[in-house]
Design a protein around this motif. Sequence first.
Motif, PDB file in Angstrom:
ATOM      1  N   THR A  20       0.066  60.347   0.479  1.00 59.37           N
ATOM      2  CA  THR A  20      -1.028  60.226   0.188  1.00 59.37           C
ATOM      3  C   THR A  20      -2.226  59.836  -0.101  1.00 59.37           C
ATOM      4  O   THR A  20      -3.337  60.692   0.434  1.00 59.37           O
ATOM      5  CB  THR A  20      -1.157  58.955   1.547  1.00 59.37           C
ATOM      6  OG1 THR A  20      -0.239  58.570   2.210  1.00 59.37           O
ATOM      7  CG2 THR A  20      -2.241  57.842   1.342  1.00 59.37           C
TER       8      THR A  20
ATOM      9  N   GLN B 184      -7.451  54.242   0.664  1.00 57.03           N
ATOM     10  CA  GLN B 184      -6.422  52.946   1.551  1.00 57.03           C
ATOM     11  C   GLN B 184      -7.552  53.226   2.506  1.00 57.03           C
ATOM     12  O   GLN B 184      -8.386  52.940   3.598  1.00 57.03           O
ATOM     13  CB  GLN B 184      -5.257  54.053   2.542  1.00 57.03           C
ATOM     14  CG  GLN B 184      -4.201  54.904   1.600  1.00 57.03           C
ATOM     15  CD  GLN B 184      -3.259  54.461   0.692  1.00 57.03           C
ATOM     16  OE1 GLN B 184      -2.827  52.964   1.804  1.00 57.03           O
ATOM     17  NE2 GLN B 184      -2.927  54.169  -0.367  1.00 57.03           N
TER      18      GLN B 184
ATOM     19  N   MET C  43      -6.773  51.362   6.271  1.00 58.29           N
ATOM     20  CA  MET C  43      -5.910  51.533   7.645  1.00 58.29           C
ATOM     21  C   MET C  43      -6.328  50.687   8.651  1.00 58.29           C
ATOM     22  O   MET C  43      -7.502  50.591   8.464  1.00 58.29           O
ATOM     23  CB  MET C  43      -6.481  53.499   8.246  1.00 58.29           C
ATOM     24  CG  MET C  43      -5.174  53.573   9.392  1.00 58.29           C
ATOM     25  SD  MET C  43      -5.922  55.241   9.807  1.00 58.29           S
ATOM     26  CE  MET C  43      -7.057  54.597  11.256  1.00 58.29           C
TER      27      MET C  43
ATOM     28  N   PHE D 247      -1.100  51.131   6.774  1.00 59.23           N
ATOM     29  CA  PHE D 247      -1.859  51.467   5.373  1.00 59.23           C
ATOM     30  C   PHE D 247      -1.605  50.967   4.330  1.00 59.23           C
ATOM     31  O   PHE D 247      -0.325  50.236   3.847  1.00 59.23           O
ATOM     32  CB  PHE D 247      -0.976  52.789   5.244  1.00 59.23           C
ATOM     33  CG  PHE D 247      -1.975  54.015   6.371  1.00 59.23           C
ATOM     34  CD1 PHE D 247      -3.088  54.387   5.672  1.00 59.23           C
ATOM     35  CD2 PHE D 247      -1.046  54.409   7.277  1.00 59.23           C
ATOM     36  CE1 PHE D 247      -3.352  55.596   6.685  1.00 59.23           C
ATOM     37  CE2 PHE D 247      -1.607  54.981   8.018  1.00 59.23           C
ATOM     38  CZ  PHE D 247      -3.335  55.859   7.249  1.00 59.23           C
TER      39      PHE D 247
ATOM     40  N   ARG E 270      -2.938  50.912  -0.099  1.00 51.85           N
ATOM     41  CA  ARG E 270      -3.718  50.733  -1.193  1.00 51.85           C
ATOM     42  C   ARG E 270      -5.583  49.487  -1.288  1.00 51.85           C
ATOM     43  O   ARG E 270      -5.903  48.411  -1.021  1.00 51.85           O
ATOM     44  CB  ARG E 270      -3.668  50.637  -2.291  1.00 51.85           C
ATOM     45  CG  ARG E 270      -4.212  51.894  -3.483  1.00 51.85           C
ATOM     46  CD  ARG E 270      -3.245  51.728  -4.864  1.00 51.85           C
ATOM     47  NE  ARG E 270      -4.028  51.775  -5.908  1.00 51.85           N
ATOM     48  CZ  ARG E 270      -4.009  52.594  -6.953  1.00 51.85           C
ATOM     49  NH1 ARG E 270      -2.936  51.335  -7.128  1.00 51.85           N
ATOM     50  NH2 ARG E 270      -5.120  52.530  -7.997  1.00 51.85           N
TER      51      ARG E 270
END
Length: 390
Positions: free
Chosen positions: A49, A53, A55, A71, A73
């Motif tokens: 990854t 991101q 989260m 998650f 992007r």
Amino acid sequence: MEIDPIITDVLEEVGSKVAAGLGGMLGCEFDLPAPTTILLSKKEFFAQTRKKQVMTRMVVSGDHEGDMFVFCRLKDAVQLSGTLIMLPQGELEERVKKEIFGEEEIDSFGELANIISGDLCSAFEELYPEKLHFKKTDLEALVPSKVKVDAPEPFPPGLYLKAAYPVTLDGKALDELVFLFPAALLGITVPEALDLETETSDETSVASGRLVNPEEAAALLGELSPDSSSAAGVAVETTSTARPVQAGQPTSMEDEPNLAGAEPVILVVAIDGNQGQTINAMINEHGYNATLVDRKENFKDLSKTLRGSVKGLVLVMDEIGEQSFSVAIKVRTAFGESVPLMAAGSQWTRSKVLQAVKYGVCDILVTPASAEEVLEKVEAHFKSMQNIAV
């Protein structure tokens, strides 16, 4: 690595429900095909990854408790949030380009996360045998390259199930939407007997691909678990009614094992049928009640049928690799950590020994092995539960 079909079915249903829920809320065509799934460590997850991101943390309650994570992007989170609040197209494109994730975006993405948590609850309630409830608590933007893999934040090191869903929004492909579950939360109880998240030395790296002999394997296991002789798990009972298999007359893999109501037993799980039959016969010849089963056996159903009768497990492999270790995962999950699991195979390297320990193996046997070598291993791990001398 193979995942339990029940979990796979649930995750596919999660994708269907999330696609419908988010699509309806956004007023767009939102597709989430079936996910790809893999078991990995925190270090492995963040190695895969790389992009920024968002989260979302979900607190899980019910039959198991903990946290799981979603998650997305960062650019996609901005896109979805802006779509929800109906930003003008030009402004939305600019905010996506600059990765602006401000208060408005946080609030609107939080609403989307609430939809996801509700769909998780619905799918697990419908298809999963245990009760799990998911509730969104908080979300944060993070840069994967800045995450310290040995730190407890944003989540601790350990074994995780990653479910990665391909995403399309009105026909446009976005990055994957990833759900990350602690393995134990879904009953995948692989003991973390080894910290594989630390860097190995150059000497170890060079040696990891070399085949090890039985003495070297034993020494390595001793280094990893110096108290393994006392903590290797419970061992197997033997009774006077056990019926040994005579030499030259191994159990046929085509015979259905008659295990209902059986006495305490060692299950020999054969990936390599010939070696499995040989080891099964050797164990029986020493007065133990061993039964040979195929790697394709439904181990969850078998564990329910036997109701605790299985006190020891021997996994016999032809090729030591991910496919074989996936069987170890299924066996360990079905019968629990208290039942000692031994692995047998011919091509052991240092790295494969380390993998075996990671997946819950308490000892290994280098094949082909003599009857004395098999007996030594069996007695070391299974004898303490015997009712009769062998």
